[in-house]
Design a protein around this motif. Structure first.
Motif, PDB file in Angstrom:
ATOM      1  N   UNK A  99       0.807  -1.227   0.000  1.00 38.15           N
ATOM      2  CA  UNK A  99       0.000   0.000   0.000  1.00 38.15           C
ATOM      3  C   UNK A  99       0.833   1.268   0.000  1.00 38.15           C
ATOM      4  N   UNK A 100       2.058   1.207   0.538  1.00 37.59           N
ATOM      5  CA  UNK A 100       2.890   2.398   0.578  1.00 37.59           C
ATOM      6  C   UNK A 100       3.145   2.980  -0.801  1.00 37.59           C
ATOM      7  N   UNK A 101       3.285   2.119  -1.811  1.00 33.49           N
ATOM      8  CA  UNK A 101       3.493   2.607  -3.174  1.00 33.49           C
ATOM      9  C   UNK A 101       2.314   3.463  -3.639  1.00 33.49           C
ATOM     10  N   UNK A 102       1.103   3.055  -3.266  1.00 35.56           N
ATOM     11  CA  UNK A 102      -0.093   3.763  -3.724  1.00 35.56           C
ATOM     12  C   UNK A 102      -0.308   5.044  -2.934  1.00 35.56           C
ATOM     13  N   UNK A 103       0.023   5.011  -1.645  1.00 39.73           N
ATOM     14  CA  UNK A 103      -0.011   6.255  -0.870  1.00 39.73           C
ATOM     15  C   UNK A 103       0.969   7.257  -1.463  1.00 39.73           C
ATOM     16  N   UNK A 104       2.154   6.783  -1.813  1.00 39.87           N
ATOM     17  CA  UNK A 104       3.193   7.630  -2.396  1.00 39.87           C
ATOM     18  C   UNK A 104       2.750   8.195  -3.746  1.00 39.87           C
ATOM     19  N   UNK A 105       2.277   7.324  -4.639  1.00 35.61           N
ATOM     20  CA  UNK A 105       1.976   7.742  -6.013  1.00 35.61           C
ATOM     21  C   UNK A 105       0.641   8.472  -6.131  1.00 35.61           C
ATOM     22  N   UNK A 106      -0.438   7.842  -5.635  1.00 35.06           N
ATOM     23  CA  UNK A 106      -1.772   8.429  -5.791  1.00 35.06           C
ATOM     24  C   UNK A 106      -1.974   9.565  -4.797  1.00 35.06           C
ATOM     25  N   UNK A 108       0.517  11.117  -2.895  1.00 35.59           N
ATOM     26  CA  UNK A 108       1.577  12.102  -2.865  1.00 35.59           C
ATOM     27  C   UNK A 108       1.839  12.819  -4.174  1.00 35.59           C
ATOM     28  N   UNK A 109       1.766  12.080  -5.280  1.00 32.24           N
ATOM     29  CA  UNK A 109       2.192  12.643  -6.563  1.00 32.24           C
ATOM     30  C   UNK A 109       1.072  12.735  -7.600  1.00 32.24           C
ATOM     31  N   UNK A 110      -0.185  12.662  -7.167  1.00 35.51           N
ATOM     32  CA  UNK A 110      -1.282  12.692  -8.140  1.00 35.51           C
ATOM     33  C   UNK A 110      -1.247  13.942  -8.996  1.00 35.51           C
ATOM     34  N   UNK A 111      -0.934  15.083  -8.402  1.00 36.54           N
ATOM     35  CA  UNK A 111      -0.919  16.338  -9.162  1.00 36.54           C
ATOM     36  C   UNK A 111       0.277  16.387 -10.109  1.00 36.54           C
ATOM     37  N   UNK A 112       1.408  15.864  -9.666  1.00 29.21           N
ATOM     38  CA  UNK A 112       2.608  15.851 -10.509  1.00 29.21           C
ATOM     39  C   UNK A 112       2.395  14.978 -11.734  1.00 29.21           C
ATOM     40  N   UNK A 113       1.865  13.764 -11.532  1.00 24.65           N
ATOM     41  CA  UNK A 113       1.613  12.880 -12.662  1.00 24.65           C
ATOM     42  C   UNK A 113       0.485  13.418 -13.543  1.00 24.65           C
ATOM     43  N   UNK A 300       7.662   5.136 -12.163  1.00 24.62           N
ATOM     44  CA  UNK A 300       7.020   6.231 -11.448  1.00 24.62           C
ATOM     45  C   UNK A 300       8.025   7.098 -10.724  1.00 24.62           C
ATOM     46  N   UNK A 301       9.009   6.476 -10.099  1.00 23.38           N
ATOM     47  CA  UNK A 301      10.038   7.214  -9.372  1.00 23.38           C
ATOM     48  C   UNK A 301      10.831   8.100 -10.322  1.00 23.38           C
TER      49      UNK A 301
END
Length: 348
Positions: A99-106, A108-113, A300-301
């Protein structure tokens, strides 16, 4: 120096190219996984426990929307309808651990992506029009640390004699709290630039009753490496640090080419009593790696940091910088996250 064993998690499992259907469903599924965590049921799924649909939805603010998330999770195979509730599937248990990957990506970085196109054309600028969610980035890192790296770090630190340990880029200070709790008589210092993450850290330290052993400091690590700390009590703690650890911050410290070659020398100077440095980071993939099958996280990173204007570096570059700073590589291990390495370095 030990020969590192590459974990199975580094293997590419997602074939490329990714079809339009898989890409679309993957995007929605990632958001569903993040929603399950925000709703508060992902830990229960990870334990393989059945979910009562009525109880789950009744405890949340919007019954219809919560039920829709659960149905979507079942559609994607993370849950299986079972009478009046749901049973976690093997896939559901696996995504809970990750789940940490999804917390990080969705989270944390939803606006960046989501605004990668705007950033690429120059119509938007990072840290002006586009931001990451610092609290979610810190939380996602803490979740990954707990589920993927904790046992490995415990093993590494078991062979290191430390009394006061500092964690640079500590996020919510979950890691340094855990490390200190495992070593009687030790103290810890968590240093992070994010105010939201530091606020969470201080609350968690207080809730754990560890105020006398762990201190969360909001500070720019780059500033710490170049200037004195204004707070006398915090400066005194820094002066006593005998071991420094840092995970997934080094690429940020190395971003400026004008200071890159001096970062580890400055780190040694900022912690004059430190003889051991336990440093981990995700590094740039080499040419030709992961061409036909993608592992988790790597793309993603690399994309997120390109959008933020933060260059990444190869394993060889890190090792040269360590050597140039008089840090001897005592131990190196591959971490569970692809292309991520953990080093134990000794100051010569």
């Amino acid at each position: 120096m030990q020969t590192a064993v590459i974990p199975d998690t580094w293997r590419g499992v997602t074939p490329a190219p990714i079809s339009s259907t898989d890409a679309y469903n993957g995007f929605i599924a990632a958001n569903v996984i993040f929603a399950l965590d925000r709703i508060g049921v992902l830990e229960q799924i990870g334990r393989g426990e059945a979910l009562s649909a009525a109880e789950t939805t009744a405890q949340r603010g919007d019954t219809a929307r919560t039920e829709a998330v659960l149905r979507a999770a079942a559609d994607y195979g993370y849950l299986k309808a079972d009478g009046a509730g749901y049973l976690p599937t093997e896939a559901g248990i696996e995504i809970a651990a990750a789940r940490g990957y999804f917390t990080w990506a969705v989270g944390g970085y939803h606006d960046v992506f989501g605004r990668a196109g705007h950033l690429s054309t120059g119509s938007h600028h990072y840290n002006q029009d586009v931001y990451r969610d610092e609290a979610m980035v810190a939380l996602g890192s803490a979740q990954c640390d707990q589920s993927m790296f904790a046992a490995q770090l415990t093993d590494v630190l078991s062979g290191i004699d430390f009394r006061t340990i500092a964690d640079l880029g500590s996020g919510t200070s979950a890691r340094v709290r855990r490390v200190v709790s495992q070593r009687e008589g030790s103290r810890g210092l968590g240093i992070d630039i994010s105010r939201p993450a530091t606020d969470i850290a201080r609350a968690d330290i207080a809730a754990a009753g560890m105020q006398d052993r762990v201190t969360a400091v909001r500070a720019d690590v780059l500033g710490l490496l170049g200037t004195q700390i204004d707070n006398d009590a915090e400066a005194a703690e820094v002066a006593e640090v005998d071991t420094v650890m840092s995970f997934f911050l080094l690429h940020d410290l190395l971003a400026d080419p004008s200071t890159r070659s001096s970062i580890f020398t400055r780190m040694r100077e900022a912690f004059p009593k430190a003889r051991t440095f336990v440093l981990g980071d995700t590094m740039l993939r080499g040419p030709g790696e992961s061409q036909s099958a993608m592992p988790v996280f790597s793309v993603g990173f690399e994309l997120a940091h390109a959008m933020m204007g933060v260059p990444l570096h190869t394993k060889e570059t890190y090792e040269q910088l360590f050597t140039d700073a008089g840090l001897r590589i005592d131990r190196v291990e591959a971490l569970a996250t692809p292309h991520s390495w953990l080093y134990v370095l000794q100051a010569d």
